[in-house]
Design a protein around this motif. Sequence first.
Motif, PDB file in Angstrom:
ATOM      1  N   THR A  15       0.775  -1.157  -0.074  1.00 15.14           N
ATOM      2  CA  THR A  15      -0.165  -0.083   0.029  1.00 15.14           C
ATOM      3  C   THR A  15       0.929   1.170   0.036  1.00 15.14           C
ATOM      4  O   THR A  15       1.899   1.272   0.796  1.00 15.14           O
ATOM      5  N   SER A  16       0.585   2.194  -0.935  1.00 14.78           N
ATOM      6  CA  SER A  16       1.446   3.416  -1.068  1.00 14.78           C
ATOM      7  C   SER A  16       2.715   3.059  -1.248  1.00 14.78           C
ATOM      8  O   SER A  16       3.694   3.852  -0.531  1.00 14.78           O
ATOM      9  N   GLY A  17       3.148   2.007  -1.822  1.00 16.25           N
ATOM     10  CA  GLY A  17       4.729   1.747  -2.052  1.00 16.25           C
ATOM     11  C   GLY A  17       5.422   0.739  -0.974  1.00 16.25           C
ATOM     12  O   GLY A  17       6.397   0.746  -1.211  1.00 16.25           O
ATOM     13  N   ASN A  18       4.707   0.235   0.162  1.00 12.57           N
ATOM     14  CA  ASN A  18       5.157  -0.240   1.271  1.00 12.57           C
ATOM     15  C   ASN A  18       4.545  -1.422   1.784  1.00 12.57           C
ATOM     16  O   ASN A  18       3.171  -1.353   1.465  1.00 12.57           O
ATOM     17  N   LEU A  19       5.451  -2.331   2.160  1.00 14.53           N
ATOM     18  CA  LEU A  19       4.699  -3.597   2.559  1.00 14.53           C
ATOM     19  C   LEU A  19       4.731  -3.766   4.041  1.00 14.53           C
ATOM     20  O   LEU A  19       4.137  -4.398   4.546  1.00 14.53           O
ATOM     21  N   TYR A  20       5.316  -2.518   4.712  1.00 15.59           N
ATOM     22  CA  TYR A  20       5.246  -2.734   6.190  1.00 15.59           C
ATOM     23  C   TYR A  20       4.413  -1.410   6.795  1.00 15.59           C
ATOM     24  O   TYR A  20       4.253  -0.461   6.013  1.00 15.59           O
ATOM     25  N   GLU A  21       4.334  -1.424   8.212  1.00  7.85           N
ATOM     26  CA  GLU A  21       3.382  -0.422   8.694  1.00  7.85           C
ATOM     27  C   GLU A  21       4.512   0.130   9.718  1.00  7.85           C
ATOM     28  O   GLU A  21       5.139  -0.411  10.367  1.00  7.85           O
ATOM     29  N   GLU A  22       4.332   1.584   9.849  1.00  5.76           N
ATOM     30  CA  GLU A  22       4.966   2.355  10.891  1.00  5.76           C
ATOM     31  C   GLU A  22       3.931   3.119  11.716  1.00  5.76           C
ATOM     32  O   GLU A  22       2.864   3.522  11.095  1.00  5.76           O
ATOM     33  N   TYR A  23       4.328   3.163  13.133  1.00 11.42           N
ATOM     34  CA  TYR A  23       3.485   3.766  13.822  1.00 11.42           C
ATOM     35  C   TYR A  23       4.183   5.107  14.350  1.00 11.42           C
ATOM     36  O   TYR A  23       5.379   5.063  14.354  1.00 11.42           O
ATOM     37  N   VAL A  24       3.270   6.222  14.761  1.00 15.11           N
ATOM     38  CA  VAL A  24       3.765   7.379  15.037  1.00 15.11           C
ATOM     39  C   VAL A  24       3.236   7.891  16.173  1.00 15.11           C
ATOM     40  O   VAL A  24       1.779   7.752  16.383  1.00 15.11           O
ATOM     41  N   LEU A  25       4.011   8.499  17.173  1.00 15.66           N
ATOM     42  CA  LEU A  25       3.409   9.324  18.257  1.00 15.66           C
ATOM     43  C   LEU A  25       3.281  10.820  17.608  1.00 15.66           C
ATOM     44  O   LEU A  25       4.200  11.461  17.510  1.00 15.66           O
ATOM     45  N   LEU A  26       2.118  11.350  17.748  1.00 16.31           N
ATOM     46  CA  LEU A  26       1.706  12.532  17.208  1.00 16.31           C
ATOM     47  C   LEU A  26       1.057  13.592  18.329  1.00 16.31           C
ATOM     48  O   LEU A  26       0.602  13.116  19.251  1.00 16.31           O
TER      49      LEU A  26
END
Length: 303
Positions: A122-133
């Motif tokens: 998805t969107s060129g990525n196979l992996y997921e990143e998490y963000v503290l916002l």
Amino acid sequence: MKLLVQKFFILFLLLMGGVFFFCGTCTAGDGEKISPFRMGFSKFLFTNVNENDAKASIRAWAKVVADEYDIDADPSAQIFSNLQDIRRALINSQIDSIGLQFEEYLYISDHFETEHWFLTRTSGNLYEEYVLLAPVDGKIKQCEDLIGNNLIFYNSPRTALAEYWLKSIIKGINTGYNGLEPNVNITKTEKISKAVLPVFFDKADACIVTNSGLSTMIELNPQIGRKLRIIMKSPPLIPVILCFRKNFDSPQKEKILTAFRELHTNVSGQQVLTIFQSEALVEVEKKELSTTRNFVLEAQKIP
């Protein structure tokens, strides 16, 4: 935005299972009967998805692609509520492949050999990143500033590993406070908009969401990107995975694997991918799973 996670997991079902489920029993060239291809799913992939709708989607798309690839498969997706049932079904050859959360996969892989691991791109990525916002002008400048403040946690199958990441963050805070338990007020929500927008409107101090989901929200409302900033980002991780049992041996096997790999190259597959905002289904080598595996094993040691 509230349908974002629903779309991903209905896509997951359509791409990884539904397109192969078609009634009947084929016969090989020598007259030997071929057992239908059988697929299973963990119930934890259905947190934000109506189970009946997912099953209906499987049946609706099954015949089109099954006919295209001449695949015979069981039209009913088996949904499992615990790991013991998944393991038993694999051992007894009641299912040929399984879609599940990565932590569940670790348990299964420790007790049963698997192969042919598939991820969605998805969107060129196979992996997921998490963000503290947190707000750019807010009081949260670093992780330690979470103490005594409010954090909204986006809870979904895609963020299953984000809980481990949050544990590692809190562990770091504990270390800085001589092992004392810091007070972080955590609220969970199953909608990403209900995690991000309260922070955007200064109703909450910070949130943890997926980086991909945040990017989509920023595309829809660029002000979010200007007002909020990323305090910390996780390593790229694999939240969900599909794999085959290693002892799956069928005359249909190569057709099934080809259908998985080439989904984005045929018209019907492109239509599904376009509707659900994904690009392809990608097979990876086992070594690609090592980073997420090590992350989870280390996180599991944290009290």
